[in-house]
Design an enzyme around this catalytic site. Structure first.
Site, mmCIF file in Angstrom:
data_model
loop_
_atom_site.group_PDB
_atom_site.id
_atom_site.type_symbol
_atom_site.label_atom_id
_atom_site.label_comp_id
_atom_site.label_asym_id
_atom_site.label_seq_id
_atom_site.Cartn_x
_atom_site.Cartn_y
_atom_site.Cartn_z
ATOM 1 N N HIS A 23 0.843 -1.206 0.000
ATOM 2 C CA HIS A 23 0.000 0.000 0.000
ATOM 3 C C HIS A 23 0.875 1.252 0.000
ATOM 4 O O HIS A 23 0.614 2.206 -0.741
ATOM 5 C CB HIS A 23 -0.870 0.056 1.269
ATOM 6 N N ARG A 96 -2.047 -6.428 -8.217
ATOM 7 C CA ARG A 96 -0.925 -7.328 -7.900
ATOM 8 C C ARG A 96 -0.754 -8.397 -8.970
ATOM 9 O O ARG A 96 0.353 -8.750 -9.350
ATOM 10 C CB ARG A 96 -1.164 -8.020 -6.550
ATOM 11 N N SER A 134 -3.157 -7.520 3.278
ATOM 12 C CA SER A 134 -3.412 -7.289 4.708
ATOM 13 C C SER A 134 -3.900 -8.571 5.368
ATOM 14 O O SER A 134 -3.557 -8.842 6.522
ATOM 15 C CB SER A 134 -4.487 -6.212 4.890
#
Ligand code: PNS
Length: 167
Positions: A23, A96, A134
């Site tokens: 991030h 990603r 995360s």
């Protein structure tokens, strides 16, 4: 007389539960594209987040303190409404892998249909962080694993502490 050019405002929305190196890399890179970048932290998740929205905002403010054109806010409800409120015309998302694409495309097209003046741009995640999420950080931390390679040094002890409180 020359008209004053409008400030270019971008929004980087997400859950950031917690913020990762991936991030932060997207924040740093997109802060160079816009006059002002607003990191929007979503508050209304159905599943209970590890960190409250206030905690997530503070954590992101801490790790972005060296980026003067980055502002961090929480938002609830629709992203398009938050973008309108902030006068932002562009949403930034990180990609990603191809597996992210289907969901991201759906979100971008939904948002653009609801708000035609709003576009989404994608930055490809740095290969160093292509595997990172995360949820992976939370899972490793919950089982006592080392997360120092995944999150900035200011964040790792907070995640460890939160997981200890929860166990
Ligand atoms: O980090 P995440 O969880 O992948 O971020 C997802 C986020 C916050 C960008 C997305 O869930 C969102 O924008 N939620 C707000 C609600 C909304 O606007 N939904 C319609 C878009 S499909």
């Amino acid at each position: 007389m020359k008209e004053k050019t409008e400030e270019k405002i971008g929004i980087y929305p997400g859950s950031f539960d917690p913020i990762t190196w991936g991030h932060l890399d997207i924040i740093e890179r997109s802060s160079k594209i816009f006059d002002r970048l607003i990191v929007g932290v979503l508050t209304n998740r159905s599943k209970k987040p590890l960190f409250s929205a206030t905690e997530r905002v503070k954590m992101i403010q801490n790790v972005t303190s060296g980026l003067p054109n980055v502002q961090v806010c929480s938002f609830a409800g629709l992203l398009v409404d938050f973008a309108k409120e902030q006068n932002a015309k562009v949403i930034v998302r990180g990609l990603r892998a191809v597996t992210d694409f289907e969901y991201e495309l759906q979100m971008a097209q939904t948002n653009h249909t609801m708000c035609p003046g709003l576009d989404t741009i994608f930055l490809t995640t740095d290969v160093r962080y292509a595997y990172l999420s995360s949820s992976v950080v939370r899972e490793v931390a919950e089982f006592g694993g080392k997360i120092d390679a995944f999150v900035p040094p200011e964040i790792a002890p907070l995640v460890r502490e939160k997981c200890r409180e929860r166990s």
